[in-house]
Enzyme design. Structure first.
Site, mmCIF file in Angstrom:
data_model
loop_
_atom_site.group_PDB
_atom_site.id
_atom_site.type_symbol
_atom_site.label_atom_id
_atom_site.label_comp_id
_atom_site.label_asym_id
_atom_site.label_seq_id
_atom_site.Cartn_x
_atom_site.Cartn_y
_atom_site.Cartn_z
ATOM 1 N N HIS A 48 -8.883 -45.549 -77.111
ATOM 2 C CA HIS A 48 -8.565 -45.375 -75.550
ATOM 3 C C HIS A 48 -9.166 -46.310 -74.749
ATOM 4 C CE1 HIS A 48 -6.830 -42.119 -72.803
ATOM 5 N NE2 HIS A 48 -7.597 -42.777 -71.981
ATOM 6 N N ASP B 233 -7.900 -31.885 -67.123
ATOM 7 C CA ASP B 233 -7.750 -33.226 -67.111
ATOM 8 C C ASP B 233 -6.284 -33.603 -66.224
ATOM 9 O OD1 ASP B 233 -8.824 -36.125 -67.339
ATOM 10 O OD2 ASP B 233 -6.943 -36.389 -68.596
ATOM 11 N N ARG C 24 -7.591 -37.607 -58.764
ATOM 12 C CA ARG C 24 -8.427 -39.053 -58.832
ATOM 13 C C ARG C 24 -7.866 -40.201 -58.357
ATOM 14 N NH1 ARG C 24 -10.551 -39.422 -64.457
ATOM 15 N NH2 ARG C 24 -11.563 -41.489 -63.558
ATOM 16 N N SER D 243 -12.832 -37.099 -68.694
ATOM 17 C CA SER D 243 -11.541 -37.524 -68.628
ATOM 18 C C SER D 243 -11.002 -38.104 -70.074
ATOM 19 C CB SER D 243 -10.936 -38.398 -67.631
ATOM 20 O OG SER D 243 -9.619 -38.499 -67.750
ATOM 21 N N LYS E 208 -9.899 -35.401 -73.729
ATOM 22 C CA LYS E 208 -8.562 -35.595 -74.383
ATOM 23 C C LYS E 208 -9.014 -35.834 -76.064
ATOM 24 C CE LYS E 208 -6.959 -38.836 -71.450
ATOM 25 N NZ LYS E 208 -7.314 -38.356 -69.916
HETATM 26 N N1 URA Z 1 -8.142 -43.278 -68.735
HETATM 27 C C1 URA Z 1 -8.451 -42.035 -68.722
HETATM 28 O O1 URA Z 1 -7.792 -41.099 -69.595
HETATM 29 N N2 URA Z 1 -9.158 -41.616 -67.943
HETATM 30 C C2 URA Z 1 -9.950 -42.243 -67.127
HETATM 31 O O2 URA Z 1 -10.712 -41.772 -66.214
HETATM 32 C C3 URA Z 1 -9.773 -43.668 -67.125
HETATM 33 C C4 URA Z 1 -9.092 -44.236 -68.235
#
Ligand code: URA
Length: 481
Positions: free
Chosen positions: A108, A187, A194, A209, A213
């Site tokens: 990620h 989220d 956000r 966040s 996930k």
């Molecule tokens: N990727 C995400 O899933 N969340 C964030 O806050 C920033 C990048």
């Protein structure tokens, strides 16, 4: 107690360690007030807030106020851990067959400009025998989102149930999906708000966040691409390192073998920015071609993950495995299979993955208008600043200013020069793809400010990756080895 019963609109009560209203129930305004005034939230208050978000029992204004309070006051590590846990369990935690134990991995990124790494990396990992159940995101602020990029492919469906994900992982080995009512629903709500409340660059919110996930994915190993620089959420290496430590620490406590790579984000990654243009560039990378900086990140992140999950004996060996998967076509074939498994017609997936550039463009469609800007003086390119570029493209329709707003996948830019290269006055350096609104003089002016030229000798650009933070070992993970 049901949420609608428990959520009160009462005026804030006196300061105390918990946040009940006079009836003894937890109160959302009081929880917001506590955070606004810099107090620490208790686990039951964080749970109460996240569950109310999940049930859509709050007004956007209340959620926005809480996000801003967290953005301004921050959170202690124990609050961040609680936030992550509550967000992860706001939906289902995915379950996988025992035979996949140790093979489930993911990557990620904290978000960048031109950051299309997931598109080539996910299938390359599958080509190295891993399984990747990626839950990804849309664009945040001016940064581009993987889901938005994939949706520039006609027919691609980002919404998949846990059962469909399992089926796709069995058949193909990877999928890239969005948060949903079943998967990290908290989220999904917080992420979209956000994006439009100037609360993207908050360490606790980013950590919650991203890591929620990954916890919901129930993976063994994770590598994070933490960006720093003028177009990253965190401008300095030191601040990005703090974010990386927060992510790695939460991952480790939640039993994911987590590493982080710190990479530069001053200039865009690769030479194309914008959803469909980035899909084109990803396909080049999947053919073993394309820009060096993109390949560097894909192979480094993938190599780190292969080492983490024991499929490579060292980082260089892992990097070489990923490079081979890009060069020998196995990653590209997996990408094609993933497109089909997620709804793309077979002939469309074939045209994209096995077609010529012209066939690819027929699928992805070019924007109605293109304009090249020329260098206003001669010199050596020191930098191409990603931030003014991304902001201009955002204004041309590539990003959102309102929750749920449609974006234009064809808006984008192609860089025609590279950092370190000499350019002559009057030579084209960037091609902008746009539709409506049209490119304005103000846009042209701000774009010209992105090209930094100096009178110096040509040079080789520096590498994107500057540092890798290897996983901390959780005692339970150490016992499992
Ligand atoms: N990727 C995400 O899933 N969340 C964030 O806050 C920033 C990048």
């Amino acid at each position: 107690m049901s949420f609608s019963e428990g959520i009160s609109d009462s005026a804030p009560g006196p300061t105390s360690s918990a946040a009940p209203n006079p009836s003894g129930r937890l109160s959302i305004p009081e929880i917001i007030r506590k955070k606004r005034d810099g107090e620490n939230l208790q686990q039951d208050e964080i749970r109460y807030f996240v569950q109310a978000v999940t049930r859509r029992a709050l007004q956007d204004g209340q959620i926005g106020a809480m996000l801003m309070a967290i953005r301004l006051q921050g959170m202690e590590p124990n609050e961040i851990l609680a936030l992550t846990r509550e967000m992860a369990t706001s939906g289902r935690i995915l379950e996988w067959p025992e035979k996949w134990r140790g093979l489930l991995v993911d990557k990620h990124s904290t978000g960048g400009v031109g950051d299309k790494v997931s598109l080539p990396l996910v299938p390359a990992l599958v080509a190295c025998d891993c399984k990747v159940p990626m839950i990804s995101g849309r664009g945040l602020g001016y940064t581009g989102g993987t889901l938005d990029k994939l949706e520039s492919v006609p027919g691609f469906v980002v919404s998949q149930s846990p059962e469909q994900m399992k089926h796709i992982l069995e058949a193909v080995g990877c999928c890239i999906v969005e948060q949903s009512q079943e998967l990290v629903p908290a989220d999904k709500v917080l992420y979209a708000l956000r994006d439009v409340t100037a609360t993207v660059d908050s360490l606790p919110l980013i950590t919650g966040s991203i890591m929620s996930k990954k916890v919901a994915e129930n993976i063994s190993a994770l590598v994070l691409d933490v960006k720093f620089g003028s177009a990253a959420l965190y401008p300095t290496l030191e601040s990005a390192q703090q974010l990386a430590q927060s992510l790695v620490s939460v991952g480790t406590q939640l039993k994911i073998n987590t590493a982080a790579v710190l990479s530069r984000m001053d200039g865009p990654l690769g030479r194309r920015v914008g959803h469909s243009l980035e899909v084109l560039e990803s396909l080049e990378c999947l053919e073993g071609r394309g820009p060096e900086d993109l390949r560097e990140l894909v192979t480094t992140l993938g190599g780190t993950l292969l080492w983490q999950c024991g499929r490579a004996g060292s980082l260089p060996e892992g990097t070489a495995h990923i490079a081979r998967a890009l060069d020998n076509g196995t990653a590209l074939r997996t990408f094609q299979a993933m497109l089909q498994a997620q709804g793309v017609e077979a002939d469309v997936a074939r045209a994209l993955c096995a077609g010529t550039e012209e066939q690819r463009l027929q699928v992805l469609r070019r924007a109605q208008a293109q304009e090249e800007l020329v260098a206003q003086r001669g010199g050596t390119v020191q930098q191409i600043l990603a931030l003014p570029l991304a902001r201009t493209l955002h204004g041309l329709g590539a990003g959102r200013t309102q929750k749920g707003q449609a974006i234009n996948h064809r808006v984008g830019a192609e860089l025609l020069v590279s950092v370190g290269q000499r350019v002559r006055k009057g030579s084209p350096w960037i091609r902008i793809h746009y539709e409506s609104p049209a490119l304005s003089d103000a846009d042209r002016h701000s774009l010209q400010g992105a090209l930094i030229l100096e009178d110096s000798e040509p040079f080789a650009p520096s590498l994107k990756v500057v540092k890798t933070i290897l996983p901390q070992t959780h005692p339970e993970m150490a016992r499992r080895k």
